[in-house]
Design a protein around this motif. Structure first.
Motif, PDB file in Angstrom:
ATOM      1  N   THR A 250      41.333  -1.099  -8.044  1.00 55.36           N
ATOM      2  CA  THR A 250      40.137  -0.574  -8.696  1.00 55.36           C
ATOM      3  C   THR A 250      40.073  -1.001 -10.152  1.00 55.36           C
ATOM      4  O   THR A 250      39.018  -1.402 -10.658  1.00 55.36           O
ATOM      5  CB  THR A 250      40.122   0.969  -8.598  1.00 55.36           C
ATOM      6  N   LYS A 251      41.205  -0.916 -10.832  1.00 57.07           N
ATOM      7  CA  LYS A 251      41.266  -1.307 -12.246  1.00 57.07           C
ATOM      8  C   LYS A 251      40.892  -2.783 -12.424  1.00 57.07           C
ATOM      9  O   LYS A 251      40.110  -3.143 -13.316  1.00 57.07           O
ATOM     10  CB  LYS A 251      42.682  -1.054 -12.779  1.00 57.07           C
TER      11      LYS A 251
ATOM     12  N   ASN B 136      40.517   1.285  -2.659  1.00 56.64           N
ATOM     13  CA  ASN B 136      40.681   2.487  -3.459  1.00 56.64           C
ATOM     14  C   ASN B 136      42.099   2.633  -4.007  1.00 56.64           C
ATOM     15  O   ASN B 136      42.511   3.716  -4.379  1.00 56.64           O
ATOM     16  CB  ASN B 136      40.328   3.731  -2.630  1.00 56.64           C
ATOM     17  N   ASN B 137      42.870   1.518  -4.045  1.00 65.18           N
ATOM     18  CA  ASN B 137      44.177   1.655  -4.682  1.00 65.18           C
ATOM     19  C   ASN B 137      43.993   1.496  -6.194  1.00 65.18           C
ATOM     20  O   ASN B 137      43.142   0.723  -6.649  1.00 65.18           O
ATOM     21  CB  ASN B 137      45.202   0.657  -4.114  1.00 65.18           C
ATOM     22  N   PRO B 138      44.728   2.243  -6.999  1.00 63.05           N
ATOM     23  CA  PRO B 138      44.487   2.284  -8.444  1.00 63.05           C
ATOM     24  C   PRO B 138      44.497   0.915  -9.111  1.00 63.05           C
ATOM     25  O   PRO B 138      43.640   0.622  -9.944  1.00 63.05           O
ATOM     26  CB  PRO B 138      45.639   3.165  -8.958  1.00 63.05           C
ATOM     27  N   GLU B 139      45.457   0.073  -8.733  1.00 69.20           N
ATOM     28  CA  GLU B 139      45.540  -1.245  -9.364  1.00 69.20           C
ATOM     29  C   GLU B 139      44.348  -2.100  -8.984  1.00 69.20           C
ATOM     30  O   GLU B 139      43.744  -2.771  -9.831  1.00 69.20           O
ATOM     31  CB  GLU B 139      46.848  -1.933  -8.950  1.00 69.20           C
TER      32      GLU B 139
END
Length: 425
Positions: A56-57, A51-54
């Motif tokens: 997930t992206k 679930n870390n933004p990078e």
């Protein structure tokens, strides 16, 4: 036409229109209905813990490539925290809300199979020749294929070169030991005004400590409790001493409210896998690199870190779900993950590409060497009770660390309890 016949005709026409409308409503496929998409697109949900933004992206970039190859199929990630993940999947499955695909923690693999929540993939057309040796076996229980592996790697030790330079500490080598690690961690821990402002180590996981010292929770066949073996006791005590005796790792109180001490420049070392490379490369404001884990009694070994992905037995889209699983484990996803999420591929065609992976640190070759030389061990037996047993032992270890308790005494107590409760040796 008589009045009665006219009325009958109107009733008949009304019935026909109503029937036509009903049949039209039923003519849509299960895929269309369950996706709730007016266009008839299928939406596959995959349960993940990243679930870390990078991360997930980058995961989404791979899913978008799949969607492009498979028009009409969409992929949606569903998140659950790592420590609640297994319960979340089982609860969703029991409640009729099971995701189509699921990441699997090896410790819970046997439990999922035992509860019948995973689809048996044994009769699927799996491209066995595509995979590197022993990879498919990581997704099997009792000879049946319940998952395919997306990536297989291991933890290494990430370290902040700038902190090592500032403290005048030589960089660790590929052959370093627990003694070498502890000596470096002590020199890299800084105390100012009675408060620790820099720690030598962020967090040393129990599983890694056990493996490096030849210990474990239970034996690989799941029949014998081993958490109170001399090797296991020594490993757990070493981990506790890092916190309570040597004070090179933060206590739970010290780390409360702080996340990622390594990236924030408050810890010199951190356990790290290739899945961390992209986030570290993007956010680190310092020079960093990796080395193998320091050797305990078992030598320069590490627990295998691999990601099995299964299909929920209750999926309404088995064909589409297997297409996605195949894409991730042997298809184009294997090529894309090298340059996106830095996940180590499991197919033969990409075996030599670890050092060329995007965001790979300078010493990435050390990881390739570990994998090629077989210096990894399975991190969990695939027995139904393992996850439950682990969940009873880990809090005891956490309590040893929290209260600085005697490891031998506490581990022997919980080991005897497990033996009695589960009928193990």
């Amino acid at each position: 036409m008589s009045k009665n016949k006219k009325g009958l005709s109107i009733l008949l026409l009304t019935f026909i229109f109503a029937l036509s409308a009903f049949l039209a409503g039923c003519s849509g496929s299960d895929s269309e209905k369950s996706s709730g998409d007016a266009k008839g697109d299928v939406t596959l949900r995959i349960l993940v813990w990243n679930n870390n933004p990078e991360g997930t992206k980058l995961e989404n970039e791979i899913f978008q490539a799949f969607e492009k190859e498979n028009p009409g199929v969409k992929v949606k990630m569903v998140y659950a925290p790592y420590d609640k993940f297994n319960d979340k999947f089982l609860t969703m499955s029991a409640g009729g809300d099971q995701p189509d695909l699921v990441w699997i923690q090896p410790a819970a693999f046997g439990q999922f199979v035992g509860k019948g929540v995973l689809m048996d993939l044994s009769d699927k057309d799996i491209k066995k020749d595509e995979y590197m040796p022993n990879v498919l076996e990581l997704g099997q229980v009792d000879g049946k294929q319940y998952a395919l592996i997306r990536d297989a790697s291991t933890f290494q030790m990430g370290y902040n070169k700038d902190m090592f330079d500032a403290a005048g500490v030589p960089y660790p080598t590929d052959e370093w030991t627990w003694d070498d690690f502890l000596a470096a961690a002590k020199k890299l821990t800084k105390v100012e005004g009675g408060k620790t402002v820099q720690f030598g180590m962020e967090n040393y996981y129990t599983g890694e400590l056990l493996v490096q010292n030849g210990g474990s929770f239970v034996s690989q066949d799941g029949k014998k409790v081993t958490i109170d073996s001399p090797e296991s006791i020594e490993a757990v005590q070493f981990g506790s001493d890092l916190i309570n005796k040597h004070k090179v790792q933060p206590t739970s109180a010290q780390s409360q409210g702080m996340s990622n001490l390594f990236l924030s420049g408050k810890a010199a070392m951190k356990l790290m896998g290739p899945w961390d490379w992209a986030d570290t490369a993007k956010n680190a404001t310092f020079k960093w690199d990796i080395v193998p884990m320091p050797a305990g009694k078992a030598g320069n070994v590490s627990a295998a870190a691999y990601l099995p992905i299964g299909i929920g037995k209750g999926t309404k889209h088995p064909e589409e779900a297997f297409k996605l699983l195949e894409f991730l484990s042997s298809g184009k996803g294997q090529d894309l993950q090298i340059d996106t999420i830095s996940a180590v591929p499991v197919v033969k065609r990409n075996a030599e590409k670890i050092v060329d992976m995007k965001n790979a640190p300078e010493n990435a070759d050390s990881l390739a060497t570990l994998l090629q030389e077989g210096k990894t061990v399975m991190n969990a037996p695939y027995t139904p009770e393992y996850a439950e047993i682990q969940s009873k032992i880990q809090p005891v270890i956490d309590n040893i660390n929290l209260k600085n308790l005697n490891a031998e005494k506490e581990l022997k107590k919980i080991a005897d309890q497990i033996r009695k409760e589960y009928g193990l040796e």
